[in-house]
Design an enzyme around this catalytic site. Structure first.
Site, PDB file in Angstrom:
ATOM      1  CG  LEU A  15      43.079  38.100  25.569  1.00 41.85           C
ATOM      2  CD1 LEU A  15      43.496  37.875  24.114  1.00 41.85           C
ATOM      3  CD2 LEU A  15      43.020  39.592  25.887  1.00 41.85           C
ATOM      4  N   GLY A  17      36.866  35.033  25.777  1.00 35.83           N
ATOM      5  CA  GLY A  17      36.845  33.954  24.793  1.00 35.83           C
ATOM      6  C   GLY A  17      38.034  33.029  24.855  1.00 35.83           C
ATOM      7  CB  ALA A  18      41.197  33.067  26.770  1.00 38.46           C
ATOM      8  CB  SER A  88      41.812  39.549  36.595  1.00 48.17           C
ATOM      9  OG  SER A  88      41.806  38.199  36.228  1.00 48.17           O
TER      10      SER A  88
HETATM   11  P1  ADP Z   1      36.022  33.073  28.529  1.00 45.36           P
HETATM   12  O1  ADP Z   1      35.323  32.592  29.772  1.00 45.36           O
HETATM   13  O2  ADP Z   1      37.525  33.129  28.707  1.00 45.36           O
HETATM   14  O3  ADP Z   1      35.466  34.349  27.990  1.00 45.36           O
HETATM   15  P2  ADP Z   1      34.655  30.872  27.238  1.00 45.36           P
HETATM   16  O4  ADP Z   1      34.983  29.708  28.116  1.00 45.36           O
HETATM   17  O5  ADP Z   1      33.313  31.525  27.410  1.00 45.36           O
HETATM   18  O6  ADP Z   1      35.815  31.964  27.387  1.00 45.36           O
HETATM   19  O7  ADP Z   1      34.802  30.455  25.697  1.00 45.36           O
HETATM   20  C1  ADP Z   1      35.912  29.721  25.209  1.00 45.36           C
HETATM   21  C2  ADP Z   1      35.550  28.987  23.909  1.00 45.36           C
HETATM   22  O8  ADP Z   1      36.715  28.304  23.436  1.00 45.36           O
HETATM   23  C3  ADP Z   1      34.467  27.931  24.105  1.00 45.36           C
HETATM   24  O9  ADP Z   1      33.612  27.967  22.986  1.00 45.36           O
HETATM   25  C4  ADP Z   1      35.279  26.616  24.153  1.00 45.36           C
HETATM   26  O10 ADP Z   1      34.515  25.517  23.688  1.00 45.36           O
HETATM   27  C5  ADP Z   1      36.450  26.921  23.216  1.00 45.36           C
HETATM   28  N1  ADP Z   1      37.681  26.133  23.498  1.00 45.36           N
HETATM   29  C6  ADP Z   1      38.403  25.433  22.611  1.00 45.36           C
HETATM   30  N2  ADP Z   1      39.456  24.812  23.183  1.00 45.36           N
HETATM   31  C7  ADP Z   1      39.408  25.118  24.483  1.00 45.36           C
HETATM   32  C8  ADP Z   1      40.222  24.782  25.622  1.00 45.36           C
HETATM   33  N3  ADP Z   1      41.312  23.999  25.536  1.00 45.36           N
HETATM   34  N4  ADP Z   1      39.865  25.284  26.822  1.00 45.36           N
HETATM   35  C9  ADP Z   1      38.791  26.094  26.936  1.00 45.36           C
HETATM   36  N5  ADP Z   1      37.974  26.460  25.915  1.00 45.36           N
HETATM   37  C10 ADP Z   1      38.273  25.978  24.693  1.00 45.36           C
END
Ligand code: ADP
Length: 187
Positions: A15, A17-18, A88
Site C-alpha cells: 500500500l 505509505g507501507a 502494483s
Molecule cells: P511507500 O513508498 O510504500 O509509499 P514510504 O517509504 O514513502 O512508503 O513511507 C513509509 C513511512 O513509514 C516512512 O515515513 C518510514 O519512515 C515509515 N516506516 C516505519 N517503519 C518502517 C519500516 N520498517 N520500513 C519502512 N518504512 C517504515
C-alpha cells in the site's frame, strides 16, 4: 574487492505509505556501498517519465507495471540488481512479471491500512477520504496481497533497518550477492 553478481529484480509491492520507497532506498544504498551495480525504479518517479500520462484504472496500472517490468528485465539480463518500488496492486500482473523476468524476488511491504493512513506520508489518504482522489488503493481500489512473496516486511512491527536486512539477507541466501555480509536481523 569486486563482488560477483547475477542480475535480479527485487519487486517491492504494498500500500501507499507501507514503506516501499524507504526500504528500497536503504537496500540501494547498502548494495552500492558493497560495490554492486544497482538501479532503483520507483513508481512515483517512473510515472513522471516512462509512464507519464497513465492513470489509475486497472488497465493503466497494469500498463505502468508492464513498462516498468520491461525495463527491469533488460537491466536484470545485464547483471544489474533492479529494485522496483510500486504499489502494483494486481497479483496477476505481478506474477506475469515474475515469469517474464525469471530472476525475481517479491517483497511484500506489509503494513495495515490504518497504519499507512496514520502515517499519511504524502497526505494522499486524507484527500482520498475527502473524495478528492478517486481509485486510491486501499480506500476505493483493490490491493491483492501476494500469496508467495519471498520476503515479507511487516513495517508496523519492524524497524527500517530490520526490514532492509531481511531483503539483503534474501539476496545473499539466493546467491545474488556473494559477500561476507553478516546481518544483525539473522542473529
Ligand atoms: P511507500 O513508498 O510504500 O509509499 P514510504 O517509504 O514513502 O512508503 O513511507 C513509509 C513511512 O513509514 C516512512 O515515513 C518510514 O519512515 C515509515 N516506516 C516505519 N517503519 C518502517 C519500516 N520498517 N520500513 C519502512 N518504512 C517504515
Amino acid at each position: 574487492m569486486k563482488l560477483q553478481q547475477d542480475g535480479v529484480t527485487v519487486w517491492f509491492t504494498g500500500l501507499s505509505g507501507a514503506g516501499k520507497t524507504t526500504i528500497s532506498r536503504n537496500v540501494e544504498n547498502e548494495l552500492r556501498r558493497m560495490g554492486c551495480r544497482v538501479e532503483l525504479l520507483d513508481g512515483d518517479i517512473v510515472r513522471q517519465y516512462l509512464t507519464k500520462g497513465l492513470g489509475f484504472s486497472k488497465a493503466d496500472r497494469n500498463e505502468n507495471i508492464r513498462r516498468i517490468g520491461f525495463v527491469a528485465s533488460l537491466l536484470t539480463k545485464n547483471n544489474v540488481i533492479v529494485l522496483v518500488s510500486a504499489i502494483s496492486p494486481y497479483r496477476d500482473v505481478r506474477n506475469e512479471m515474475r515469469d517474464d523476468i525469471g530472476n525475481f524476488i517479491e517483497v511484500y511491504v506489509n503494513s495495515p491500512l490504518s497504519v499507512c493512513e496514520q502515517r499519511d506520508v504524502k497526505g494522499l489518504y486524507k484527500k482520498a477520504r475527502a473524495g478528492e482522489m478517486k481509485h486510491f488503493t486501499g480506500i476505493d481500489d483493490p490491493y491483492e496481497e501476494p500469496l508467495c512473496a519471498e520476503v515479507e516486511c511487516k513495517t508496523d512491527l519492524e524497524t527500517i533497518s530490520e526490514s532492509t536486512s531481511k531483503v539483503l539477507n534474501k539476496l545473499e541466501e539466493l546467491n545474488y550477492i556473494r559477500s561476507m555480509y553478516l546481518m544483525q536481523a539473522s542473529q
